[in-house]
Scaffold this motif. Structure first.
Motif, short mmCIF file in Angstrom:
data_model
loop_
_atom_site.label_atom_id
_atom_site.label_comp_id
_atom_site.label_asym_id
_atom_site.label_seq_id
_atom_site.Cartn_x
_atom_site.Cartn_y
_atom_site.Cartn_z
N THR A 1 -3.92 -14.88 38.79
CA THR A 1 -4.72 -15.68 37.86
C THR A 1 -5.85 -16.44 38.56
O THR A 1 -6.96 -16.54 38.03
CB THR A 1 -3.83 -16.67 37.10
OG1 THR A 1 -3.06 -17.44 38.03
CG2 THR A 1 -2.90 -15.94 36.14
N CYS A 2 -5.57 -16.97 39.75
CA CYS A 2 -6.64 -17.65 40.50
C CYS A 2 -7.76 -16.67 40.83
O CYS A 2 -8.94 -16.98 40.66
CB CYS A 2 -6.07 -18.27 41.78
SG CYS A 2 -7.32 -18.92 42.92
N ALA B 1 -9.54 -19.17 30.99
CA ALA B 1 -9.25 -20.53 30.52
C ALA B 1 -10.02 -20.90 29.27
O ALA B 1 -9.87 -22.02 28.77
CB ALA B 1 -9.54 -21.54 31.63
N ASP C 1 -3.02 -21.72 39.89
CA ASP C 1 -4.21 -22.40 39.41
C ASP C 1 -5.28 -22.29 40.48
O ASP C 1 -5.00 -21.89 41.62
CB ASP C 1 -3.89 -23.87 39.09
CG ASP C 1 -4.79 -24.43 37.99
OD1 ASP C 1 -5.95 -23.99 37.86
OD2 ASP C 1 -4.32 -25.34 37.26
N SER C 2 -6.51 -22.61 40.12
CA SER C 2 -7.65 -22.38 41.01
C SER C 2 -8.34 -23.68 41.40
O SER C 2 -8.77 -24.45 40.54
CB SER C 2 -8.66 -21.46 40.32
OG SER C 2 -9.83 -21.31 41.10
N HIS D 1 -5.51 -21.68 46.02
CA HIS D 1 -4.51 -21.90 44.99
C HIS D 1 -4.13 -23.38 44.89
O HIS D 1 -4.05 -24.07 45.90
CB HIS D 1 -3.24 -21.10 45.30
CG HIS D 1 -3.47 -19.63 45.42
ND1 HIS D 1 -2.45 -18.76 45.75
CD2 HIS D 1 -4.57 -18.87 45.26
CE1 HIS D 1 -2.93 -17.53 45.80
NE2 HIS D 1 -4.22 -17.57 45.51
N LEU E 1 0.03 -25.44 39.21
CA LEU E 1 -0.39 -25.20 37.84
C LEU E 1 -0.71 -26.53 37.15
O LEU E 1 0.11 -27.44 37.14
CB LEU E 1 0.71 -24.46 37.07
CG LEU E 1 1.28 -23.19 37.72
CD1 LEU E 1 2.23 -22.49 36.76
CD2 LEU E 1 0.18 -22.26 38.17
N ILE F 1 -8.18 -24.07 36.06
CA ILE F 1 -7.61 -23.28 34.96
C ILE F 1 -6.82 -24.18 34.02
O ILE F 1 -6.96 -24.11 32.80
CB ILE F 1 -6.70 -22.15 35.51
CG1 ILE F 1 -7.52 -21.16 36.35
CG2 ILE F 1 -6.03 -21.40 34.34
CD1 ILE F 1 -6.67 -20.10 37.03
N GLN G 1 -2.97 -26.10 32.73
CA GLN G 1 -1.66 -25.59 32.34
C GLN G 1 -1.69 -24.65 31.14
O GLN G 1 -0.98 -23.65 31.10
CB GLN G 1 -0.72 -26.76 32.00
CG GLN G 1 -0.20 -27.54 33.18
CD GLN G 1 0.82 -28.58 32.77
OE1 GLN G 1 1.32 -28.56 31.63
NE2 GLN G 1 1.15 -29.49 33.67
N THR H 1 1.90 -21.10 44.85
CA THR H 1 1.30 -22.43 44.82
C THR H 1 1.80 -23.27 45.99
O THR H 1 2.80 -22.95 46.62
CB THR H 1 1.64 -23.11 43.48
OG1 THR H 1 3.03 -22.93 43.18
CG2 THR H 1 0.83 -22.49 42.35
#
Length: 299
Positions: A187-188, A198, A226-227, A238, A241, A246, A248, A269
């Motif tokens: 996702t990142c 997002a 998450d980024s 990373h 979250l 991005i 939650q 993460t």
């Protein structure tokens, strides 16, 4: 047929060896796991796995609720099988083959890897080199362990930033090798490479549809990260979250998509601290993130 469950997991700390990594995952209630079979800053093209290490790992995994097919090895970061440098490519290709060999010996379900970079700028030729290395590994190593391309954040000349490039790699494989190959999505990396997951639920669905249409199948795993970087930043950084750009909520959108079920959903993460070798206590951040994912999934 019952709907497959979410298989939440993490790349857990391996202080004390991969058997301890499995125990830490089990003690966190995970149902999937990612690990390194060898030190990831080296090619490891001559590194095998001793039978006693295999036995210790399998015994530890049997203590958990994690099936071997839901365990994934992450290949070494230095394996640039997209490079035009013949000597470096040969070594990286040998390292990828050896990674698949170690993973098969351990009974793992899959190996994921970063394809590397087209340092000469010829991306089409790089796609073919990645496919050649994948085919060589799969044809050399017997078994059911799959070899999976991971999408990249798109920095510099790295390959596999887009759905089309991943489709190109997999499309170059011989039919027999293609049956044991596939891809997964981080996702990142998606966000950093410009896919706006997002924006809203439909945007996330559209991104998954784009990859599935281009490649012809859904992802075999997801990395849930998450980024730190902004949309399109190409930064592979990373965060926990909810602590990044991005947020939650999009992870809840992903968990609502049927493509997130029945495949490993792996956290990469930040973790709290390296545990002692004999301490099977799970990382507090990993536990917190797993509980968050369970809430987002409505578990």
């Amino acid at each position: 047929m019952p709907t497959p469950k979410h298989l939440f997991g993490a790349h857990t700390p391996d202080s004390g060896g991969i058997a301890m990594a499995a125990r830490r995952a089990g003690n966190a209630g995970m149902r999937a796991l990612q690990l390194f079979t060898a030190i990831p800053k080296y090619y490891n093209e001559k590194v095998g796995v001793r039978p006693e290490r295999v036995e210790r790992f399998r015994d530890a995994l049997a203590e958990t609720s994690i099936a071997p097919e839901h365990v994934m090895a992450h290949a070494a970061y230095v394996l640039n099988v997209a490079t035009p440098d013949t000597e470096k490519w040969e070594r990286a290709s040998a390292g990828l083959t050896k990674e698949l060999e170690r993973s098969a010996a351990l009974g793992l379900g899959m190996v994921c890897f970063h394809p590397g970079a087209a340092t000469d700028g010829d991306r089409d030729a790089a796609v073919k080199r990645v496919a050649t290395a994948m085919a060589r590994a799969i044809e050399t190593v017997d078994g059911d362990t799959r070899l999976l391309v991971e999408n990249t954040a798109g920095a510099g000349t790295t390959i596999a930033r887009t759905a089309e490039e991943i489709a190109g790699i997999l499309g170059e494989l011989p039919r027999a090798a293609r049956a044991r190959a596939g891809y997964g999505l981080d996702t990142c990396h998606l966000f950093a490479s410009g896919y706006d997951i997002a924006a809203d639920p439909m945007a996330f669905t559209t991104v998954l549809d784009t990859f599935e249409r281009a490649i012809g199948e859904p992802p075999r795993f997801f990395h849930l990260n998450d980024s730190e970087g902004a949309l399109g930043s190409n930064k592979d950084r990373h965060t926990l979250l909810g602590d990044g750009a991005i947020g939650q909520e999009p992870f809840g959108w992903l968990l609502g998509d049927p493509r997130s079920r029945g495949v490993p959903l792996i956290l990469e993460t930040p973790q709290d601290a390296a545990p002692a070798d004999d301490d099977a206590t799970p990382d507090p951040n990993d536990v917190r993130m797993i509980r968050l994912l369970e809430r987002l999934a409505g578990a």
